[in-house]
Design an enzyme around this catalytic site. Structure first.
Site, PDB file in Angstrom:
ATOM      1  CG  HIS A  22      32.762 -28.888 -34.413  1.00 23.76           C
ATOM      2  ND1 HIS A  22      31.913 -29.705 -33.705  1.00 23.76           N
ATOM      3  CD2 HIS A  22      33.704 -29.703 -34.923  1.00 23.76           C
ATOM      4  CE1 HIS A  22      32.328 -30.958 -33.788  1.00 23.76           C
ATOM      5  NE2 HIS A  22      33.409 -30.972 -34.509  1.00 23.76           N
ATOM      6  CD  GLN A  60      38.899 -35.031 -31.642  1.00 23.89           C
ATOM      7  OE1 GLN A  60      38.174 -35.895 -31.182  1.00 23.89           O
ATOM      8  NE2 GLN A  60      38.992 -33.850 -31.073  1.00 23.89           N
TER       9      GLN A  60
END
Length: 449
Positions: free
Chosen positions: A50, A236
């Site tokens: 992230h 994901q």
């Protein structure tokens, strides 16, 4: 107890990726954390990536919830996560080096399975065997995620709580290491892993981790009962889900919204709003089918534009992401399995300057037309996309924060996505920066009804 003394329960939002990951979830989690008091990771491991851009400064996170960048917010790693203590402390130290206080705000479930060095060794060695045998690689990150989940399902995993009991940990580790060293040396022809080094590092990390160990399920339920808003951060994307993704080219956990409950220890009734994060186009890292994939390596092509302008490199591996047109039929599958309440479209600005846009509305598959992504890689690999062509726009959308300021063609593009998928767009991201976000409907307000 009087009625006035009972706090109103908090409202909770789940953020999930609706494509193959890399949709920009981190930025939106960080943005929404301004309205929440706790952020929860509920699946995956440090194979997630992230990237947050705050006041022009970029920070990459793999394991710690993105909410850590907001002072005062509690962050939780739920039981559905497989945990590498080595990676956790590297990340903590990296954040502390830039002035982010972590240890007093991070809680780690004692039920998290541990990722140990032999898991990563197995992961890497298996991919090498596939490649040497001429088989297509799965495209794992080599971090040991899959082998750690295998141990969990086989009921032989070492868990965070085992770190509190050195003798118990050592006994379990010897049995586990004997099994995995046998596989490494006799089948995969890779070096064995040494017991003493693994045990010593685990015990060192145990002492540092103990103050952060927690019954995360109880803490989340208590916090929510007392009025805290929670944000559940998926890693994901839906099409990498072990059950609902493009199997076998998937990750080893459930990435869909429903797993926020099982992976953190809350009831499904506590999940009030599901926000699907969706790129304005599609990308995929690693192997597996990709119906709308373009030539993204040749300069001058639309795919190359998406790759370069979108800076499409994997946060964890640095691998180039494959790029293609937006796939609405894929998004219909994601909406179905997640029960999406609304969408956030990210990277709209990457489409600036493209004369003509194509939007996949369905596929031709074995002589039949379908408007939703099939299940399984073999079927998907035979799909021929059906496109609708839309006008592009030349004006810049970078940094736009009001919907009416978007180019007219961009507004039309977004409306068509809503119409085809049946899911309303509630947020739009127009750059990686935290503040470059268009809010059409606040997920927390929607969660409150």
């Amino acid at each position: 107890m009087t009625q006035q003394s009972i706090a109103a329960p908090g409202r909770n939002v789940v953020v999930v990726g609706t494509q193959w990951g890399d949709e920009g979830k981190g930025k939106l989690v960080d943005w929404l954390t301004g309205m929440s008091q706790g952020v929860v990771r509920f699946q995956g491991g440090h194979n997630a990536g992230h990237t947050l851009v705050i006041n022009g400064v970029k920070t990459a996170l793999n394991l710690i919830p993105s909410g850590i960048m907001r002072p005062g917010v509690k962050c939780y790693i739920g039981n559905g996560v497989v945990l590498s203590t080595e990676q956790l402390f590297k990340e903590i130290e990296r954040l502390e080096a830039i002035g982010v206080e972590v240890r007093s705000r991070l809680r780690v479930s004692e039920a998290c399975p541990l990722i140990l060095p032999f898991h990563a060794a197995l992961d890497v060695a298996r991919e090498a065997v596939r490649e040497n045998a001429g088989s297509e690689k799965i495209g794992t990150t080599g971090k040991g995620i899959g082998p750690a989940y295998e141990d969990k399902i086989a009921r032989r995993a070492l868990r965070v709580q085992d770190l509190k009991y050195p003798e118990r940990f050592a006994a379990k580790l010897r049995v586990l290491l004997e099994l995995h060293n046998h596989i490494l040396t006799t089948w995969l022809h890779a070096p064995a892993i040494d017991f003493d080094s693994v045990y010593a590092r685990a015990m060192e990390d145990a002492e540092r981790l103990k103050p952060m160990m927690a019954d995360v399920s109880r803490e989340l339920n208590d916090a929510n009962r007392d009025g805290a808003n929670l944000l559940f951060e998926g890693a994901q994307g839906t099409l990498l889900d072990i059950d609902h993704g493009t199997y076998p080219y998937v990750t080893s956990s459930n990435c869909v919204a429903g797993n926020a409950a099982a992976g953190s220890g809350v009831g499904p009734g506590m999940l009030h709003y599901i926000l699907g994060i969706t790129k304005a186009y599609c990308t995929r890292v690693g192997g597996g089918p990709f119906p709308t994939e373009l030539d993204w390596q040749t300069p001058g092509t639309v795919g190359y534009h998406l790759s370069t302008v979108g800076a499409e490199k994997g946060v964890v591996t640095g691998r180039s992401r494959r790029c293609g047109w937006f796939d609405a039929a894929l998004l219909k599958r994601s909406a179905q399995v997640n029960g999406l309440s609304g969408l956030c479209i990210t990277k709209l600005d990457v489409l600036d300057g493209i004369d003509e846009l194509k939007l996949c509305t369905g596929y031709e598959l074995d002589g039949h037309i379908t408007d939703i992504l099939p299940m399984g890689a073999e079927e998907i690999s035979r799909c021929v996309p059906i496109y609708e062509t839309l006008p592009g726009w030349s004006q810049s959308s970078v940094g736009v924060t009001k919907y009416e300021q978007l180019p007219a063609a961009a507004q039309h593009y977004l409306r068509r996505i809503e119409e085809i998928t049946g899911v309303p767009i509630h947020m739009i991201s127009t750059s990686p920066d935290r503040d470059h976000t268009i809010l059409l409907r606040n997920p927390y307000a929607a969660a409150a009804g």
